[in-house]
Design a protein around this motif. Structure first.
Motif, short mmCIF file in Angstrom:
data_model
loop_
_atom_site.label_atom_id
_atom_site.label_comp_id
_atom_site.label_asym_id
_atom_site.label_seq_id
_atom_site.Cartn_x
_atom_site.Cartn_y
_atom_site.Cartn_z
N PHE A 38 37.32 43.20 40.64
CA PHE A 38 37.70 43.70 40.84
C PHE A 38 38.30 44.28 41.25
O PHE A 38 38.66 45.37 40.91
CB PHE A 38 39.03 42.67 40.69
CG PHE A 38 38.58 40.71 40.18
CD1 PHE A 38 38.93 39.91 41.36
CD2 PHE A 38 38.04 40.88 38.50
CE1 PHE A 38 38.64 38.97 40.65
CE2 PHE A 38 37.55 39.73 38.56
CZ PHE A 38 38.16 38.33 38.82
N LYS A 39 39.37 44.61 43.28
CA LYS A 39 40.12 45.79 43.13
C LYS A 39 40.85 44.97 43.53
O LYS A 39 41.50 43.42 43.63
CB LYS A 39 39.24 46.22 44.49
CG LYS A 39 38.26 46.97 43.98
CD LYS A 39 37.78 47.46 44.81
CE LYS A 39 36.42 49.05 44.27
NZ LYS A 39 35.83 49.31 45.42
N GLU A 66 41.24 49.67 45.24
CA GLU A 66 41.39 50.75 44.18
C GLU A 66 41.14 49.15 43.01
O GLU A 66 41.91 48.40 43.01
CB GLU A 66 43.33 50.59 43.93
CG GLU A 66 43.22 52.11 44.73
CD GLU A 66 43.07 53.18 44.95
OE1 GLU A 66 41.65 53.50 44.02
OE2 GLU A 66 43.01 54.12 46.52
N THR A 67 41.05 50.19 41.66
CA THR A 67 40.13 49.25 40.86
C THR A 67 41.17 50.08 39.76
O THR A 67 42.28 49.00 38.84
CB THR A 67 39.30 49.84 39.92
OG1 THR A 67 38.69 51.55 39.72
CG2 THR A 67 38.20 49.48 40.65
N ASP A 68 41.73 50.83 39.70
CA ASP A 68 43.78 51.67 39.10
C ASP A 68 45.22 51.99 39.88
O ASP A 68 44.78 52.28 40.93
CB ASP A 68 43.12 52.78 38.74
CG ASP A 68 44.16 53.06 37.03
OD1 ASP A 68 44.68 52.05 36.87
OD2 ASP A 68 44.38 54.26 37.13
N VAL A 79 51.16 42.60 44.33
CA VAL A 79 49.93 43.60 44.81
C VAL A 79 48.40 42.13 44.76
O VAL A 79 48.94 41.12 44.92
CB VAL A 79 49.53 43.32 42.98
CG1 VAL A 79 48.59 43.89 43.09
CG2 VAL A 79 50.38 44.66 42.45
N THR A 80 47.97 42.69 45.56
CA THR A 80 46.48 41.41 45.79
C THR A 80 45.60 42.07 45.40
O THR A 80 44.81 42.77 45.97
CB THR A 80 46.48 41.59 47.88
OG1 THR A 80 47.65 41.09 48.82
CG2 THR A 80 45.21 40.53 47.96
N TRP A 81 45.08 41.28 44.66
CA TRP A 81 44.08 41.12 44.32
C TRP A 81 42.72 40.37 45.16
O TRP A 81 42.46 39.47 45.71
CB TRP A 81 43.78 40.52 42.55
CG TRP A 81 45.06 41.53 41.42
CD1 TRP A 81 46.56 41.36 41.22
CD2 TRP A 81 44.07 41.83 40.74
NE1 TRP A 81 47.02 41.10 40.75
CE2 TRP A 81 45.83 42.01 40.47
CE3 TRP A 81 43.27 42.22 39.84
CZ2 TRP A 81 45.31 43.60 39.17
CZ3 TRP A 81 43.65 43.39 39.40
CH2 TRP A 81 44.69 43.92 38.20
N ALA A 82 41.57 41.01 44.58
CA ALA A 82 40.05 40.66 46.08
C ALA A 82 39.07 40.83 45.44
O ALA A 82 38.79 41.54 44.66
CB ALA A 82 40.32 41.39 47.30
N SER A 83 38.35 39.92 45.95
CA SER A 83 36.63 40.20 45.54
C SER A 83 35.86 40.07 46.56
O SER A 83 36.73 39.51 47.76
CB SER A 83 36.06 39.71 43.72
OG SER A 83 35.37 39.26 43.62
N CYS A 84 34.84 40.92 46.67
CA CYS A 84 33.14 40.50 47.72
C CYS A 84 32.46 39.67 47.09
O CYS A 84 31.73 40.41 46.15
CB CYS A 84 33.60 41.00 48.11
SG CYS A 84 32.51 41.35 49.66
N ASP A 85 31.80 38.47 47.25
CA ASP A 85 30.23 38.85 46.01
C ASP A 85 28.98 39.11 47.28
O ASP A 85 29.71 39.63 49.11
CB ASP A 85 30.60 36.53 46.49
CG ASP A 85 29.99 36.17 48.41
OD1 ASP A 85 29.74 37.10 48.89
OD2 ASP A 85 30.26 35.04 48.32
N SER A 86 28.02 38.60 46.52
CA SER A 86 26.20 39.46 47.79
C SER A 86 26.52 38.55 48.99
O SER A 86 25.58 38.92 49.90
CB SER A 86 25.66 38.82 46.62
OG SER A 86 25.32 37.46 45.98
N SER A 87 27.34 37.80 49.50
CA SER A 87 27.04 36.99 50.74
C SER A 87 28.04 37.76 51.98
O SER A 87 27.99 36.93 53.01
CB SER A 87 26.74 35.44 50.94
OG SER A 87 26.50 34.97 50.00
#
Length: 204
Positions: A38-39, A66-68, A79-87
């Motif tokens: 997550f960033k 950012e990770t920190d 704060v917007t937490w996000a992630s990106c998958d392999s696709s």
């Protein structure tokens, strides 16, 4: 991916910048299973959120987050937490971080009879919501109605761009020779604010 932001957080400021324990997001993805990377970014604009959600630009935007997270200024933040998958798909969720600003007064002042006393009540940043307020109590050795006309009350902040509000009262003139007397103003019961270390002002 599905992203679940940590619970919202409300803390008192510790200064102009405050370190906040945000917790950690969780998530899952139909392609990759559990999400572990997550960033986060703070106070994104609608255009920036749209870029994150875009199937073409989303993962590139995510890579710049950012990770920190750095310390926060007083006020309300998202704060917007996000992630990106392999696709190449992105997911995000939002966490509200409220940092209550410190409210305070200067230590004191000396003033003569027949004059008006003005006391500035200051914030070290924006409130988490408006209106924001703090009560003040009047005490001291001087007599209300005889030596001065100060009464207890409330200072209210309504404008995010205004960090100083004032209260005033008059010192009465008499013909009696007497030792110095004091009027003490003490702040209490803040709303959407936090009491700073300087909460007592003494007028002599």
């Amino acid at each position: 991916p599905t992203v679940n932001a940590p619970p919202d957080v409300t803390v008192d400021a510790t200064g102009l910048l405050t370190v906040v324990d945000l917790g950690m997001a969780t998530g899952s993805d139909g392609n990759d299973g559990a999400v572990n990377i997550f960033k986060a970014a703070v106070d994104l604009s609608p255009a920036e959120i749209a870029a994150l959600e875009d199937s073409v630009t989303g993962c590139d935007v995510f890579a710049n987050y950012e990770t920190d997270i750095k310390p926060f200024r007083p006020g309300r933040h998202v704060v917007t937490w996000a992630s990106c998958d392999s696709s190449g798909n992105t997911g995000h969720d939002e966490q509200t971080v409220n940092v209550r600003p410190l409210v305070g007064v200067k230590d004191g002042q000396t003033i003569g009879e027949g004059q008006t006393v003005t006391i500035d009540v200051s914030l070290n940043g924006k409130a988490i919501a408006y209106p924001a307020s703090v009560g003040y109590a009047i005490s001291g050795t001087a007599t209300v109605g005889v030596d001065h006309d100060a009464v207890s009350g409330t200072v209210v902040f309504t404008d995010p761009d205004v960090l100083v509000e004032s209260l005033s009262f008059n010192i009465n003139t008499d013909a009696i020779a007497e030792a110095d007397e004091t009027v003490v103003i003490t702040l209490y019961s803040p709303v959407n604010l936090a009491l700073g270390s300087n909460k007592v002002h003494m007028v002599t």
